[in-house]
Scaffold this motif. Structure first.
Motif, PDB file in Angstrom:
ATOM      1  N   ASN A 124      -7.383  -3.708   5.541  1.00  0.00           N
ATOM      2  CA  ASN A 124      -8.939  -2.891   5.592  1.00  0.00           C
ATOM      3  C   ASN A 124      -9.188  -2.864   4.005  1.00  0.00           C
ATOM      4  N   LEU A 125      -9.856  -3.625   3.186  1.00  0.00           N
ATOM      5  CA  LEU A 125     -10.196  -3.691   2.124  1.00  0.00           C
ATOM      6  C   LEU A 125     -11.171  -2.270   1.905  1.00  0.00           C
ATOM      7  N   GLY A 126     -12.147  -1.903   2.676  1.00  0.00           N
ATOM      8  CA  GLY A 126     -12.867  -0.894   2.718  1.00  0.00           C
ATOM      9  C   GLY A 126     -12.414   0.096   2.458  1.00  0.00           C
ATOM     10  N   VAL A 127     -11.160   0.433   3.220  1.00  0.00           N
ATOM     11  CA  VAL A 127     -10.609   1.787   3.329  1.00  0.00           C
ATOM     12  C   VAL A 127     -10.010   1.814   1.731  1.00  0.00           C
ATOM     13  N   ILE A 128      -9.210   0.931   1.074  1.00  0.00           N
ATOM     14  CA  ILE A 128      -8.477   0.902  -0.003  1.00  0.00           C
ATOM     15  C   ILE A 128      -9.578   1.095  -1.188  1.00  0.00           C
ATOM     16  N   LYS A 129     -10.694   0.549  -1.095  1.00  0.00           N
ATOM     17  CA  LYS A 129     -11.938   0.807  -2.209  1.00  0.00           C
ATOM     18  C   LYS A 129     -12.192   2.215  -1.933  1.00  0.00           C
ATOM     19  N   ASP A 130     -12.523   2.757  -0.609  1.00  0.00           N
ATOM     20  CA  ASP A 130     -12.882   4.104  -0.544  1.00  0.00           C
ATOM     21  C   ASP A 130     -11.818   5.194  -1.425  1.00  0.00           C
TER      22      ASP A 130
END
Length: 316
Positions: A124-130
């Motif tokens: 989950n790239l979005g979680v990592i970015k957040d």
């Protein structure tokens, strides 16, 4: 219903996301409410906030925090916090909410794992970015000396590895406590695209050894990831003669072939690696055609290497 049974029932309602029932029951029984808010349940000693975050129930998180005053830094027996749960399971809205309520992005659970490390075990790239945009450190290491980049390379998602290199260009230059690099990790787990990306973007040395003397090439060969082994040979043009010698001392079958009938000699000749050819010949490997009839020498352009095969006959 006995209090213990009621608490178990409400924990199940929390896991299933039944906010209405939870609010109703906790509103009319102060004793049960106190047990629910202060209790640690199950073998891991989870709190209701852990359950809500783990199952991605944002509205229950808001109810527990904003209406009942539950703290966001509650820990279970493994020192895991609700933020670890949200990061690990990829519940992005819950993660954002917990951070907005003051959850520490670099909190540590057992074995010194951060929420970012947990997120890197997923795709989950979005979680990592957040997490990174909220200040999470990519350089922190767990008890084994792994950081989030090591873990991302183990999982092998190219988009995540690419992103981490963009936000921290030097993050590739890292070793675990036993001197294993992210390239070792990708090679061992058969992550071809990750290995290819690491070789393109990073400055790993050929034949870099961990504390046991194992190189990424050895990891790839010993775990059956032949395409990664071939990739390493192609990118590191000087070859891996020393690695081949080590593998042979460990009992590797010098006569092994891949599904196309190609031997290690084919690979060494394709890479123009004279030293590797010499090691293989000295170990008793003789030239034989592959399934298509191709001899290893037909792949050679290196005059020095061609001399090594003079006088050797096809043993097919």
């Amino acid at each position: 219903m006995a209090r213990e049974d009621k608490v178990k029932h409400l924990i199940r309602m929390t896991q299933e996301g039944c906010l209405g029932l939870l609010r109703e029951e906790l509103g009319k029984d102060e004793g049960v409410r106190n047990v629910m808010l202060k209790g640690h349940f199950g073998s891991s000693g989870d709190t209701v906030l852990h359950y809500a975050a783990r199952h991605g129930h944002l509205e229950i998180l808001k109810y527990l925090v904003e209406e009942l005053g539950t703290g966001v830094e509650l820990i279970n027996r493994d020192y895991k916090r609700p933020l670890h749960e949200a990061a690990s399971l990829g519940h992005q809205e819950c993660l954002r909410y917990l951070i907005s309520q003051g959850a520490r992005v670099d909190c540590l659970k057992k074995a010194d794992w951060t929420p970012l490390m947990m997120a890197c075990t997923r795709k989950n790239l979005g979680v990592i970015k957040d997490l990174i945009e909220s200040g999470a450190s990519l350089t922190l290491k767990n008890k084994d000396g792994w950081n989030g980049f090591h873990i991302a390379c183990r999982e092998g998602t190219p988009e995540i590895i690419q992103y981490l290199l963009e936000v921290s260009p030097g993050i590739w230059d890292v070793e675990s406590k036993i001197k294993r690099t992210p390239l070792h990790t990708a090679a061992m787990h058969g992550r071809f695209e990750a290995a290819e990306l690491l070789l393109e973007r990073c400055g790993y040395k050929p034949d870099a050894k961990d504390s046991c003397g194992v190189t990424p090439f050895m990891d790839a060969v010993q775990n059956g990831h032949i395409e990664i082994a071939r990739l390493l040979l192609e990118r590191h043009r000087e070859g891996h003669a020393g690695t081949i010698e080590t593998l042979l001392t460990l009992g590797a079958d010098v006569h092994a072939k891949d599904v196309k009938g190609r031997s290690a000699l084919h690979m060494a000749c394709a890479g123009q690696h004279a030293k590797c050819i010499r090691v293989l010949l000295d170990a008793g490997l003789t030239e034989a055609a592959d399934n298509s009839g191709m001899l290893a020498r037909q792949l050679l352009k290196n005059p020095e290497a061609l001399k090594l095969l003079e006088g050797i006959t096809d043993t097919k």
